[in-house]
Motif scaffolding. Structure first.
Motif, PDB file in Angstrom:
ATOM      1  N   ASP A 119       0.693  -1.185  -0.071  1.00 52.84           N
ATOM      2  CA  ASP A 119      -0.070   0.295  -0.008  1.00 52.84           C
ATOM      3  C   ASP A 119       0.606   1.185   0.145  1.00 52.84           C
ATOM      4  N   PRO A 155      -4.183  -2.180   3.806  1.00 46.48           N
ATOM      5  CA  PRO A 155      -5.323  -2.020   4.330  1.00 46.48           C
ATOM      6  C   PRO A 155      -6.792  -2.709   3.795  1.00 46.48           C
ATOM      7  N   MET A 156      -7.862  -2.530   4.425  1.00 46.23           N
ATOM      8  CA  MET A 156      -8.863  -3.186   4.215  1.00 46.23           C
ATOM      9  C   MET A 156      -9.028  -4.913   4.751  1.00 46.23           C
ATOM     10  N   ASN A 183      -4.248  -2.997  -1.648  1.00 44.50           N
ATOM     11  CA  ASN A 183      -5.007  -3.321  -0.440  1.00 44.50           C
ATOM     12  C   ASN A 183      -5.271  -4.723  -0.540  1.00 44.50           C
TER      13      ASN A 183
END
Length: 233
Positions: A8, A55-56, A32
């Motif tokens: 990321d 992320p996520m 992500n």
């Protein structure tokens, strides 16, 4: 060699992509976790590089989900966490290798090439087993040079059995793979969900199609299925 780079940090991702391409790799990037998981599900990669801090959906979760559907996929983890506990956690989750940031690119390249050497027999795009030639990239299979048609679920099941050759594949592994490989539409047309009875139907179909190849699928009672070669194959 195709590599998925899931990172990321845009600056680091760009730098790594440039270096990997210069070293002769083909690179696909994901910024992500969900994108990384989707690409790993839908495409063939010789190696996946996953940053733990995606992320996520974090890199460890992507790793664990990928292991359920593609047990033989070579995966290297990247992380800024360098203590022993986190390294052990990543390796226990199924990572093939682990590299902490910051690192020098020559070390990453050396680790990638070592992973390729170890994985080459099991995860190359074309696999020859007895009379069966199985081309993952072209999604084409032949038995004694004659093309064989496999449905999407038959294909993914055979792929799993081949990558796990000499190991028992459980019904849970098959169900988890089908839950994420995009073949639900096929199930809704005929064989229902990934219940044990449905799995047995597909195993039966595969056995019939593989008969001329010298490959058999043995039922290991209470455990699952094992791909074997017939005597003399």
């Amino acid at each position: 060699m195709r590599i998925l780079l899931a990172e990321d940090d845009a600056i680091l991702a760009d730098a790594l992509t440039a270096n990997l391409q210069h070293a002769g790799f083909e690179v696909e990037t994901a910024e992500n976790g969900p994108v990384a998981e989707y690409l790993l599900t839908k495409q063939h990669f010789d190696i996946a590089i996953l940053d733990i801090g995606l992320p996520m959906l974090d890199g460890l979760s992507v790793l664990k989900r990928t292991r359920a559907s593609k047990p033989a996929q070579p995966i290297l983890l990247l992380t800024a966490l360098c203590d022993l506990e986190h390294r052990v956690e990543g390796l226990n989750a199924g990572a093939d290798d682990y590299l902490t940031k910051p690192f020098d690119f020559p070390e990453l390249e050396a680790r990638l090439r070592a992973l390729m050497r170890r994985a080459k027999p099991a995860s190359g795009p074309v696999q020859q087993v007895a009379g069966l030639s199985f081309d993952r990239e072209a999604r084409r299979a032949t038995i004694d040079n004659e093309a064989v048609d496999f449905s999407p679920r038959e294909w993914s099941l055979l792929d799993l059995l081949l990558t796990q050759r000499d190991k028992v594949v459980t019904k849970d592994q098959i169900a988890q793979m089908w839950a994420g490989d995009g073949t639900r539409a096929e199930a809704s047309r005929g064989s229902g969900d990934a219940a044990p009875g449905s799995i047995e139907v597909y195993i039966h179909r595969l056995r019939r199609k593989l008969e001329p190849s010298g490959i058999s699928i043995r039922t290991v009672r209470g455990l699952g299925y094992l791909l074997e070669l017939e005597p003399g194959a």
